[in-house]
Structure formats: structure tokens, C-alpha cells
Design a protein around this motif. Sequence first.
Motif, mmCIF file in Angstrom:
data_model
loop_
_atom_site.group_PDB
_atom_site.id
_atom_site.type_symbol
_atom_site.label_atom_id
_atom_site.label_comp_id
_atom_site.label_asym_id
_atom_site.label_seq_id
_atom_site.Cartn_x
_atom_site.Cartn_y
_atom_site.Cartn_z
ATOM 1 N N LYS A 44 0.774 -1.199 -0.051
ATOM 2 C CA LYS A 44 0.122 -0.047 0.155
ATOM 3 C C LYS A 44 1.098 1.196 0.037
ATOM 4 C CE LYS A 44 -4.205 -1.618 2.045
ATOM 5 N NZ LYS A 44 -5.118 -1.497 3.321
ATOM 6 N N VAL A 45 0.372 2.375 -0.413
ATOM 7 C CA VAL A 45 0.854 3.567 -0.441
ATOM 8 C C VAL A 45 0.176 4.620 0.112
ATOM 9 C CG1 VAL A 45 1.449 5.583 -1.849
ATOM 10 C CG2 VAL A 45 2.410 3.434 -2.402
ATOM 11 N N ARG A 46 0.593 5.303 1.188
ATOM 12 C CA ARG A 46 0.030 6.317 2.117
ATOM 13 C C ARG A 46 0.410 7.656 1.587
ATOM 14 N NH1 ARG A 46 -3.123 7.161 6.424
ATOM 15 N NH2 ARG A 46 -3.734 5.228 7.120
ATOM 16 N N LEU A 47 -0.471 8.598 1.256
ATOM 17 C CA LEU A 47 0.064 9.820 1.088
ATOM 18 C C LEU A 47 0.739 10.453 1.808
ATOM 19 C CD1 LEU A 47 -0.236 12.210 -1.101
ATOM 20 C CD2 LEU A 47 -2.053 12.864 0.035
ATOM 21 N N SER A 48 0.551 10.719 3.067
ATOM 22 C CA SER A 48 1.448 11.145 4.177
ATOM 23 C C SER A 48 2.874 10.648 4.350
ATOM 24 C CB SER A 48 0.644 11.332 5.503
ATOM 25 O OG SER A 48 0.289 9.937 5.945
ATOM 26 N N GLY A 49 2.906 9.386 3.916
ATOM 27 C CA GLY A 49 4.213 8.641 3.816
ATOM 28 C C GLY A 49 5.079 9.128 2.827
ATOM 29 N N LEU A 50 4.834 10.036 2.140
ATOM 30 C CA LEU A 50 5.486 10.912 0.900
ATOM 31 C C LEU A 50 5.988 12.183 1.050
ATOM 32 C CD1 LEU A 50 3.539 9.678 -2.252
ATOM 33 C CD2 LEU A 50 5.601 8.602 -1.480
ATOM 34 N N ARG A 51 5.562 12.554 2.383
ATOM 35 C CA ARG A 51 6.033 14.024 2.941
ATOM 36 C C ARG A 51 7.584 14.169 2.751
ATOM 37 N NH1 ARG A 51 1.466 15.619 6.463
ATOM 38 N NH2 ARG A 51 0.160 15.397 4.734
ATOM 39 N N GLY A 52 7.904 15.390 2.212
ATOM 40 C CA GLY A 52 9.238 15.813 1.940
ATOM 41 C C GLY A 52 9.378 15.459 0.455
ATOM 42 N N LYS A 53 8.564 15.114 -0.203
ATOM 43 C CA LYS A 53 8.510 15.195 -1.702
ATOM 44 C C LYS A 53 7.175 15.748 -2.181
ATOM 45 C CE LYS A 53 11.142 11.053 -3.081
ATOM 46 N NZ LYS A 53 10.982 9.960 -3.943
ATOM 47 N N ASN A 54 7.395 16.442 -3.384
ATOM 48 C CA ASN A 54 6.114 16.865 -4.156
ATOM 49 C C ASN A 54 5.371 15.719 -4.577
ATOM 50 O OD1 ASN A 54 6.888 19.971 -3.629
ATOM 51 N ND2 ASN A 54 8.680 19.515 -5.209
ATOM 52 N N VAL A 55 4.128 15.775 -4.290
ATOM 53 C CA VAL A 55 3.232 14.767 -5.049
ATOM 54 C C VAL A 55 2.418 15.050 -6.372
ATOM 55 C CG1 VAL A 55 1.809 12.803 -4.689
ATOM 56 C CG2 VAL A 55 3.320 13.564 -2.864
ATOM 57 N N ILE A 56 2.707 14.348 -7.372
ATOM 58 C CA ILE A 56 1.593 14.707 -8.597
ATOM 59 C C ILE A 56 0.588 13.636 -8.358
ATOM 60 C CG2 ILE A 56 1.286 14.817 -10.961
ATOM 61 C CD1 ILE A 56 4.785 15.077 -10.438
ATOM 62 N N LEU A 57 -0.681 13.955 -8.047
ATOM 63 C CA LEU A 57 -1.811 12.964 -8.235
ATOM 64 C C LEU A 57 -2.439 12.958 -9.598
ATOM 65 C CD1 LEU A 57 -3.600 13.338 -4.879
ATOM 66 C CD2 LEU A 57 -1.795 11.592 -5.379
ATOM 67 N N ALA A 58 -2.278 11.903 -10.485
ATOM 68 C CA ALA A 58 -3.037 12.024 -11.609
ATOM 69 C C ALA A 58 -4.263 10.870 -11.650
ATOM 70 C CB ALA A 58 -1.982 11.766 -12.799
ATOM 71 N N PHE A 59 -5.335 11.598 -11.542
ATOM 72 C CA PHE A 59 -6.578 10.626 -11.582
ATOM 73 C C PHE A 59 -6.814 10.339 -13.082
ATOM 74 C CE2 PHE A 59 -6.877 12.729 -7.453
ATOM 75 C CZ PHE A 59 -7.411 11.475 -6.595
ATOM 76 N N TYR A 60 -7.323 9.161 -13.523
ATOM 77 C CA TYR A 60 -7.247 8.772 -14.870
ATOM 78 C C TYR A 60 -8.669 7.870 -14.922
ATOM 79 C CZ TYR A 60 -4.602 4.924 -14.369
ATOM 80 O OH TYR A 60 -4.015 3.559 -13.738
ATOM 81 N N PRO A 61 -9.241 8.012 -16.112
ATOM 82 C CA PRO A 61 -10.692 6.983 -16.088
ATOM 83 C C PRO A 61 -10.528 5.456 -16.085
ATOM 84 C CG PRO A 61 -10.516 8.806 -17.936
ATOM 85 C CD PRO A 61 -9.347 8.595 -17.152
ATOM 86 N N ALA A 62 -9.578 4.977 -16.668
ATOM 87 C CA ALA A 62 -9.357 3.680 -16.506
ATOM 88 C C ALA A 62 -8.104 3.105 -17.290
ATOM 89 C CB ALA A 62 -10.499 3.029 -17.524
ATOM 90 N N ASP A 63 -7.514 1.957 -16.712
ATOM 91 C CA ASP A 63 -6.463 1.316 -17.418
ATOM 92 C C ASP A 63 -6.875 0.843 -18.791
ATOM 93 O OD1 ASP A 63 -5.041 1.425 -14.926
ATOM 94 O OD2 ASP A 63 -5.361 -0.626 -14.534
#
Lengths: 181, 165
Positions: B20-39
Motif C-alpha cells: 500500500k501507499v499512504r499519501l502522508s508517507g510521501l511527505r518531504g517530496k512534492n506529489v503529483i496525483l494523476a486521476f485517470y478514467p481507466a487502465d
Amino acid sequence: MTTQLIPLVNSNDHVSGEGSAVIEVVEYGDYQCPYCGRAYPIIKSIQERLGPQLRFVFRNFPLSKIHPHAFLAAVATEAAGLQDKFWEMHDIVFENQHSLELSSLYQMADIIGLDRERFSNDIQQQELIEKVEKDFESGIRSGVNGTPTFFINGRKYDGSWEEAELYQYLKNLHAKPSMEE
Amino acid sequence: MLTIGSVAPDFELYAKPDQKVRLSGLRGKNVILAFYPADWSPVCGNQMSLYNEMESFFIRQNAQLVGISVDSRWCHTAFAEQNKFGFPLLADFEPKGAVSKVYEAYDEGTGECRRALYVIDQNGVIRWNYLSPIDVNPGADGILNALEQINKSTTNDNTINTAGK
């Protein structure tokens, strides 16, 4: 997102056609991309039909992760450019895009008459690698979202690039150049 | 879309069958969230393939990209392998679309994610967002500009802090 070509066409670009041409088409392309391969004869034909009215520019946009030979092929065309044969290499590479291994690139270099030793040396030049990377980055800045992406007179073109449609679009531009501004 | 300047809601989603990946676990980095419709749908493949080519740009900007759709972790795994993605795809699968809904990136009509982008800074604050028409690959210029803006201001802050000491 942006639709503006950044930077505009300049002395680092490979330009086919006259500075006085009223229509400028810039392609961001990938030598291993099948769509770019399909666009290649279309552009050729349109260049012939529009003659001196059209100036064509090619910038590299290799998608290296899905097209493992695209980057080196791009560097190879740049190396040919150092021997004033960029467009000859560009053409032969697209015409053989199904086999772009290093040995094939050497064969193509031989066919178009490049100095083989110099070519072999030049394709390892950091400068040429950086040129290809810079092209890619300029594509990102310009809003390129896939290949091929065309810019016409500095603006991103989202219409069809099938020959009939693209030709008509360019022809109309030429007919009313004042509408472009 | 969630507003710029607000804190990005935390979440935890599967990135792989056993991870699993937790967003707050990525603190210290800038994060790009890319929501997309479907694989597997063609435009998405293009958008994610384009971002995949930008690894070196994102590393330079101290940024981590994550893709998010409602597809399952198994589907994501196959999609990522096929396209040699070097970044995680998160499965907003159960309860379906829960995270996407929080980020106002869920389309109730199709049951898929909308094509929404967020750039979150190192402290977890949303600094940029963009909602693209569903059939348009938004490219990466907006993301890159946002990251550069963030890093420029971070550098300035550091300069001020150092100067104050």
C-alpha cells in the motif's frame, strides 16, 4: 494547457523549406512511433503540393520507455545533420522504422553516404544526446501530449492530420493569412 | 476540485497486490496525483506513458508521480508491466472511488475517475490543480510549471530562514 510553441523555430532546428514560406509546420515526432511513420509520407506529399509556401521543421520527441530504439535513432539523425544530411537520415529512418537497431542505423548511414567513422563517433557525443533531450523538453513545455504533435505557425494543431484534412487546413491558412493573427 | 492552499486529504491505497501507499508517507517530496478514467483505454495509456517518460524531470523537481483509477491492483499490475511504468498506480477500488470522491475527481455517471491532476507540496498542501476534458490528454507542461513554482518559493523561503539566523 498551453498551445504555444516554446521556443519558436530557431537556428538549432532542422528546417526544410524557405524562410519566406507563409506556412510553418513543426512536428514533434518519434522515429519508432507507428503513427509518426504513417504521418511521414503524408507530410512528404503535402510538402510537394505546397512547395515554397511551406516550411517544415522536425523536433525529436522520443518515447524511450515504450520505443527502445527511438532515442538512438533521433541521435543518429542529429549526427547525420553534422554532415549536412539530416533530412536524408530522417527519411531513411522513417522508411525503415521497423528495424532501428544500431547495426541498421549504420547501414542507413552507409546508404546515404555518411562518413562512417565520424558518424560512429558523433552518435556518442553528449552534445547530440542533450540536443535530443532539449527537443523533448521543449515539447513538454509546448504541451505536446503524444506523437506526432503538430504546431502550425506556432500554435498547437489538434485537427486531423490525414492528408486531405491537413492539406485543406493549410491551404485555407494560406488563402487568408490575415485571419491567422 | 479541492482548492489550492488546502491540505490534501490523506489516504492509503494498494499500489501492488501486497503493497500500500499512504499519501502522508510521501511527505518531504512534492506529489503529483494523476486521476485517470481507466487502465487500457487509449488516451490514458498515452497520458501515463507520457508521464512515464518524465521520470528524470520529476526527480529533478523532487517529485513523486502516482496514477489513480478505480481499477483493481491486479489490473494495475498488468497495465504497469505492459507499459513499463516506473511509478505506482493506485487502486481506488474498495470502497469504489472513495478517494476520488474526496478529491472531487469521480464521475458518478460512468463510475470512473475524471481526468484530474493535483500537485501537492512537500508539506502536503495542494498547490495546483487541473481538470481536463475526459477525452483530452492534458500533457505535462502544467505539472512542470507548478513544480518549478513550488521549488522556487521553497528555495526563497530557505534563503530567508538562513538569512534570519
